[in-house]
Design an enzyme around this catalytic site. Structure first.
Site, PDB file in Angstrom:
ATOM      1  N   CYS A   1     -42.548   8.067 -28.161  1.00 14.10           N
ATOM      2  CA  CYS A   1     -42.167   6.720 -28.629  1.00 14.10           C
ATOM      3  C   CYS A   1     -41.886   5.752 -27.482  1.00 14.10           C
ATOM      4  O   CYS A   1     -41.796   4.547 -27.709  1.00 14.10           O
ATOM      5  CB  CYS A   1     -40.967   6.815 -29.552  1.00 14.10           C
ATOM      6  SG  CYS A   1     -41.267   7.920 -30.930  1.00 14.10           S
TER       7      CYS A   1
ATOM      8  N   HIS B   1     -37.432   0.348 -30.109  1.00 13.60           N
ATOM      9  CA  HIS B   1     -38.254   1.308 -30.842  1.00 13.60           C
ATOM     10  C   HIS B   1     -37.676   1.421 -32.248  1.00 13.60           C
ATOM     11  O   HIS B   1     -36.467   1.571 -32.430  1.00 13.60           O
ATOM     12  CB  HIS B   1     -38.240   2.658 -30.127  1.00 13.60           C
ATOM     13  CG  HIS B   1     -38.839   3.759 -30.942  1.00 13.60           C
ATOM     14  ND1 HIS B   1     -40.025   3.613 -31.621  1.00 13.60           N
ATOM     15  CD2 HIS B   1     -38.395   5.020 -31.211  1.00 13.60           C
ATOM     16  CE1 HIS B   1     -40.292   4.731 -32.269  1.00 13.60           C
ATOM     17  NE2 HIS B   1     -39.330   5.595 -32.041  1.00 13.60           N
TER      18      HIS B   1
ATOM     19  N   ASN C   1     -41.116   4.613 -38.735  1.00 14.33           N
ATOM     20  CA  ASN C   1     -41.215   4.870 -37.293  1.00 14.33           C
ATOM     21  C   ASN C   1     -42.674   5.144 -36.949  1.00 14.33           C
ATOM     22  O   ASN C   1     -43.223   6.172 -37.344  1.00 14.33           O
ATOM     23  CB  ASN C   1     -40.326   6.078 -36.968  1.00 14.33           C
ATOM     24  CG  ASN C   1     -40.373   6.478 -35.500  1.00 14.33           C
ATOM     25  OD1 ASN C   1     -41.226   6.023 -34.740  1.00 14.33           O
ATOM     26  ND2 ASN C   1     -39.461   7.345 -35.104  1.00 14.33           N
TER      27      ASN C   1
HETATM   28  N1  ACO Z   1     -33.617  13.302 -48.648  1.00 15.57           N
HETATM   29  C1  ACO Z   1     -32.471  13.770 -49.161  1.00 15.57           C
HETATM   30  N2  ACO Z   1     -31.651  14.607 -48.483  1.00 15.57           N
HETATM   31  C2  ACO Z   1     -32.017  14.962 -47.233  1.00 15.57           C
HETATM   32  C3  ACO Z   1     -33.217  14.495 -46.644  1.00 15.57           C
HETATM   33  C4  ACO Z   1     -34.032  13.626 -47.414  1.00 15.57           C
HETATM   34  N3  ACO Z   1     -35.181  13.122 -46.923  1.00 15.57           N
HETATM   35  N4  ACO Z   1     -33.305  15.010 -45.387  1.00 15.57           N
HETATM   36  C5  ACO Z   1     -32.208  15.758 -45.202  1.00 15.57           C
HETATM   37  N5  ACO Z   1     -31.441  15.742 -46.321  1.00 15.57           N
HETATM   38  C6  ACO Z   1     -30.172  16.425 -46.550  1.00 15.57           C
HETATM   39  C7  ACO Z   1     -29.963  17.617 -45.664  1.00 15.57           C
HETATM   40  O1  ACO Z   1     -30.605  18.759 -46.187  1.00 15.57           O
HETATM   41  C8  ACO Z   1     -28.462  17.728 -45.640  1.00 15.57           C
HETATM   42  O2  ACO Z   1     -28.066  18.386 -46.817  1.00 15.57           O
HETATM   43  P1  ACO Z   1     -26.837  19.431 -46.809  1.00 15.57           P
HETATM   44  O3  ACO Z   1     -25.652  18.618 -46.381  1.00 15.57           O
HETATM   45  O4  ACO Z   1     -26.793  19.904 -48.212  1.00 15.57           O
HETATM   46  O5  ACO Z   1     -27.221  20.475 -45.796  1.00 15.57           O
HETATM   47  C9  ACO Z   1     -27.987  16.299 -45.718  1.00 15.57           C
HETATM   48  O6  ACO Z   1     -29.100  15.539 -46.217  1.00 15.57           O
HETATM   49  C10 ACO Z   1     -27.550  15.742 -44.397  1.00 15.57           C
HETATM   50  O7  ACO Z   1     -28.549  16.039 -43.405  1.00 15.57           O
HETATM   51  P2  ACO Z   1     -28.406  15.601 -41.917  1.00 15.57           P
HETATM   52  O8  ACO Z   1     -29.557  16.148 -41.143  1.00 15.57           O
HETATM   53  O9  ACO Z   1     -27.007  15.915 -41.453  1.00 15.57           O
HETATM   54  O10 ACO Z   1     -28.537  14.007 -42.057  1.00 15.57           O
HETATM   55  P3  ACO Z   1     -28.291  12.927 -40.979  1.00 15.57           P
HETATM   56  O11 ACO Z   1     -27.215  12.033 -41.396  1.00 15.57           O
HETATM   57  O12 ACO Z   1     -28.223  13.500 -39.594  1.00 15.57           O
HETATM   58  O13 ACO Z   1     -29.632  12.082 -41.088  1.00 15.57           O
HETATM   59  C11 ACO Z   1     -31.673  11.749 -39.869  1.00 15.57           C
HETATM   60  C12 ACO Z   1     -30.869  12.680 -40.772  1.00 15.57           C
HETATM   61  C13 ACO Z   1     -31.941  10.467 -40.634  1.00 15.57           C
HETATM   62  C14 ACO Z   1     -33.008  12.416 -39.533  1.00 15.57           C
HETATM   63  C15 ACO Z   1     -30.846  11.457 -38.601  1.00 15.57           C
HETATM   64  O14 ACO Z   1     -30.420  12.640 -37.981  1.00 15.57           O
HETATM   65  C16 ACO Z   1     -31.624  10.665 -37.602  1.00 15.57           C
HETATM   66  O15 ACO Z   1     -31.905   9.503 -37.824  1.00 15.57           O
HETATM   67  N6  ACO Z   1     -31.980  11.255 -36.446  1.00 15.57           N
HETATM   68  C17 ACO Z   1     -32.830  10.575 -35.480  1.00 15.57           C
HETATM   69  C18 ACO Z   1     -34.246  10.664 -35.957  1.00 15.57           C
HETATM   70  C19 ACO Z   1     -35.199   9.833 -35.173  1.00 15.57           C
HETATM   71  O16 ACO Z   1     -34.950   8.690 -34.909  1.00 15.57           O
HETATM   72  N7  ACO Z   1     -36.331  10.437 -34.828  1.00 15.57           N
HETATM   73  C20 ACO Z   1     -37.376   9.765 -34.174  1.00 15.57           C
HETATM   74  C21 ACO Z   1     -37.339   9.972 -32.724  1.00 15.57           C
HETATM   75  S1  ACO Z   1     -38.590   9.100 -31.929  1.00 15.57           S
HETATM   76  C22 ACO Z   1     -39.938  10.070 -31.609  1.00 15.57           C
HETATM   77  O17 ACO Z   1     -40.250  10.275 -30.469  1.00 15.57           O
HETATM   78  C23 ACO Z   1     -40.723  10.697 -32.709  1.00 15.57           C
END
Ligand code: ACO
Length: 323
Positions: A113, A250, A280
């Site tokens: 990214c 980004h 993204n």
């Molecule tokens: N829909 C519903 N529930 C979901 C989903 C979904 N799509 N995905 C995960 N959950 C659930 C999980 O299973 C978990 O359930 P549990 O509590 O029963 O175990 C709960 O939601 C919480 O999951 P977390 O992983 O703790 O959620 P978090 O608040 O961390 O959000 C997210 C997840 C959005 C991915 C966050 O961690 C994030 O934004 N991380 C950065 C991601 C990013 O920007 N990536 C791109 C990088 S750039 C590149 O180079 C590609």
């Protein structure tokens, strides 16, 4: 010798996919996706590969610049989803733009990214060294090719698309500067499956190439990396955050951007955010945002802009430029 960005262009992929559409594929909800990421929809490509999207964005950037395409002598494409391992997507774009029969070099960079900003930094150095005069710098992705649509933690985040800029020699005073860093990721925070060795020399066509992500680790890294990249570019360019008109980040996640705004005490309205519409798009997200701003007449002459990215590698980067 100075350089400046003279043209902007973006290409949307053909299929708009809303959060409601994804609810038919994985167990998720519009509320969860919007609240955790800010994303409302994204575009997936059903007909065009990465180079095709790149060509469309490039044609618009060339037109916007007013520069004769025959004068382009460098094409750098940032992508993690090339059409193929080889030839480079940049080479395909060169051919599709009809720029084969001239002195032009085309190659890809992979810095995930952050890739577009690293490509821009390379293009600037190659223009300033005298190697090139007019560079097409493209960020293009078809991430839907590497998404696992059984993994709700990743497939809801990404989209396809392309953005491009035309970077040229300039008679103006210094208008652009860069900062970039990387830190090798052996923990597997943000990866695709490895290409396996083939010791038996047998047909090996069944390998998947899915994207994997440790979401919370990426979140923590992203906030730290953006904070560092914004602070350091201001220090390098001897400019204060108050003097910056726009920060173009980004477009990964609205909550990451909000955290950075709070930590650096920056008005959130200074950040240009369009991830709600595009998701993204990895290396395409920053040039798409720039072209989107240009189309909405938000970019004005002499405005001071910081672009900031982070991604797999791990990599992070920022660019300061004056419109
Ligand atoms: N829909 C519903 N529930 C979901 C989903 C979904 N799509 N995905 C995960 N959950 C659930 C999980 O299973 C978990 O359930 P549990 O509590 O029963 O175990 C709960 O939601 C919480 O999951 P977390 O992983 O703790 O959620 P978090 O608040 O961390 O959000 C997210 C997840 C959005 C991915 C966050 O961690 C994030 O934004 N991380 C950065 C991601 C990013 O920007 N990536 C791109 C990088 S750039 C590149 O180079 C590609």
């Amino acid at each position: 010798m100075n350089v400046e960005i003279k043209g902007f262009g973006l290409a949307q992929a053909d299929k708009c996919v809303t959060n409601q559409d994804l609810m038919k594929i994985v167990e998720t909800s519009d509320e969860w996706i919007k609240e955790r990421t800010g994303i409302e929809q994204r575009y997936f490509s059903t007909t065009e590969n990465t180079s095709d999207l790149g060509v469309r964005a490039s044609l618009l950037a060339i037109e916007d610049s007013g520069i004769d395409s025959k004068l382009i002598d460098l094409i750098i494409v940032a992508t993690i989803t090339p059409d193929a391992m080889m030839p480079s997507t940049a080479s395909l774009i060169q051919a599709k733009l009809g720029l084969n029969n001239q002195k032009c070099l085309a190659f890809d960079v992979n810095a995930a990214c952050s890739g577009f900003l690293i490509a821009l930094q390379n293009a600037q150095a190659m223009i300033q060294s005298g190697f090139a005069h007019n560079a097409l710098v493209v960020g293009a992705e078809t991430l839907s090719k590497i998404l696992n649509f059984e993994d709700r933690t990743t497939c809801i985040l990404f989209g396809d698309g392309a953005g491009a800029v035309l970077l040229s020699q300039s008679a103006r005073n210094k208008t652009i500067g860069h900062y970039s860093r990387s830190e090798g990721d052996l923990e597997g925070v943000l990866t695709t499956d490895s290409l396996m060795l083939n010791p038996d020399f047998k047909s090996n066509l069944s390998q998947s190439n899915y994207l994997h992500m440790k979401g919370q680790a990426v979140f923590r890294f992203a906030v730290k990396a953006m904070e560092d990249a914004i602070t350091e570019i201001c220090r390098n360019e001897k400019i204060s955050l108050d003097e910056i008109d726009w920060i173009v980040p980004h477009q990964a996640n609205k909550r990451i951007i909000q955290h950075v705004a709070t930590k650096l005490n920056i008005d959130i309205n200074k950040f240009y955010i369009n991830l709600n519409d595009y998701g993204n798009t990895s290396s395409a997200s920053i040039p798409i945002a720039l072209a989107d701003m240009k189309n909405k007449e938000l970019l004005r002459k002499n405005q001071r802009i910081i672009m900031v990215g982070f991604g797999a590698g791990l990599t992070w980067a920022s660019t300061y430029f004056v419109v």
